[in-house]
Design an enzyme around this catalytic site. Structure first.
Site, short mmCIF file in Angstrom:
data_model
loop_
_atom_site.label_atom_id
_atom_site.label_comp_id
_atom_site.label_asym_id
_atom_site.label_seq_id
_atom_site.Cartn_x
_atom_site.Cartn_y
_atom_site.Cartn_z
N ASP A 91 0.86 -1.18 0.00
CA ASP A 91 0.00 0.00 0.00
C ASP A 91 0.90 1.23 0.00
OD1 ASP A 91 -2.06 1.75 0.08
OD2 ASP A 91 -2.79 1.18 2.06
N ALA A 92 1.41 1.54 -1.20
CA ALA A 92 2.42 2.59 -1.34
C ALA A 92 1.89 3.83 -2.05
CB ALA A 92 3.62 2.03 -2.12
N LYS A 93 0.80 3.67 -2.80
CA LYS A 93 0.16 4.78 -3.53
C LYS A 93 1.17 5.56 -4.36
CE LYS A 93 -3.53 5.09 -0.10
NZ LYS A 93 -3.01 4.12 0.88
N ARG A 94 1.97 4.83 -5.12
CA ARG A 94 2.97 5.46 -5.99
C ARG A 94 2.32 5.93 -7.28
NH1 ARG A 94 5.41 5.11 -1.49
NH2 ARG A 94 7.55 4.38 -1.35
N THR A 118 -0.57 -0.39 -4.71
CA THR A 118 -1.56 0.66 -4.95
C THR A 118 -0.90 1.81 -5.69
OG1 THR A 118 -1.14 1.60 -2.76
CG2 THR A 118 -2.98 0.07 -2.96
#
Length: 271
Positions: A91-94, A118
């Protein structure tokens, strides 16, 4: 792990539970603080008690990178400890320009060997495509999130008159396919899940917001389940912080089992 394998795991465990490993050092029980790696020891005990009920684990990368190099070590040890048959989500939202996204993808898919990550879609196709070039890896694209501020952009109308989240879904579904792309769809917007499902009928959804954030598991299943289940419902705080003493992991396991039993009933009802 492909979509068929993931669905089979859901069927075998009668569960579509994702456990969020949002491990905050300030909330780790005091007896673990004496160990050489309290974060990993906490995660290890949580995994031991919840792996029976979970089909996925989702470490939130911020909780680890905030600790510097030691946090990255704890994260890798955690990832290595998770049973191989369980789906893993970074869950890094890169999301950045192409060459940078390519390096983010290499970091999480090759160096660390997560199954998925993510990704934020705001910069468009060239920021997402590099993540889709890895075989048997998944992009989980932010579509309709559960936080209060999501309405600032996701619900405003585009030039076509559609909410922006619908534009994101329609365009991005052409970049990937149901075998390499999922969507983040928040549980706190129950009726909106049905709108998302109409646009992307075959894709899996990663659904945060059940439990501590007040989302309804029944509503999520009613509005979002498809013929392959199509759901990974995440619970973080409600499971991993169910207790704060030496029995914390046992209590976490009980909470995970409680959710799994609810999910078993919903799978029987909707599949």
């Amino acid at each position: 792990m492909n979509r068929i394998d993931l669905f089979k795991k859901i069927q075998d465990k009668k569960s579509f539970l994702c456990v969020g490993l949002d491990t905050d050092p300030s909330k780790i029980p005091s007896h673990l603080l004496k160990t050489t790696d309290p974060v990993f020891e906490f995660n290890k005990e949580i995994i031991d008690q919840t792996a029976e009920f979970a089909v996925a684990y989702k470490p939130n990368i911020a909780f680890y990178e905030a600790l510097g190099p030691k946090g990255w070590e704890s994260l890798q040890k955690t990832l290595d400890y998770i049973p191989k048959e369980i789906f893993t989500i970074a869950d890094a939202k890169r999301g950045d320009i192409g060459n940078t996204s390519g390096l983010y993808a290499k970091a999480f898919f090759e160096t660390m060997d997560f199954d998925s990550i993510t990704v934020a879609p705001y910069m468009g196709v060239d920021s997402v495509k590099p993540f889709l070039e890895f075989e048997n890896k998944w992009v989980i694209l932010l579509a309709l999130t559960s936080n209060e501020g999501s309405a600032d952009f996701q619900l405003i109308s585009s030039q076509s008159g559609k909410p922006l989240f619908q534009e994101v879904l329609e365009k991005s579904s052409k970049w990937g396919n149901p075998d390499n792309m999922m969507y983040v769809v928040g549980a706190t917007r129950g009726e909106k899940i049905a709108e998302v499902r109409k646009i992307v009928p075959e894709h899996f959804f990663l659904v945060p917001g059940v439990g501590a954030q007040g989302g309804s598991l029944e509503d999520v299943a009613h509005f979002g389940m498809n013929s392959h289940c199509g759901l990974l419902v995440n619970s973080s705080r409600g499971i991993i912080y169910a207790g704060n003493d030496k029995d914390f992991a046992k209590l976490a396991g009980l909470e995970a089992k409680k959710l799994q039993l609810e999910m078993e009933k919903l799978l029987s009802k909707y599949l």
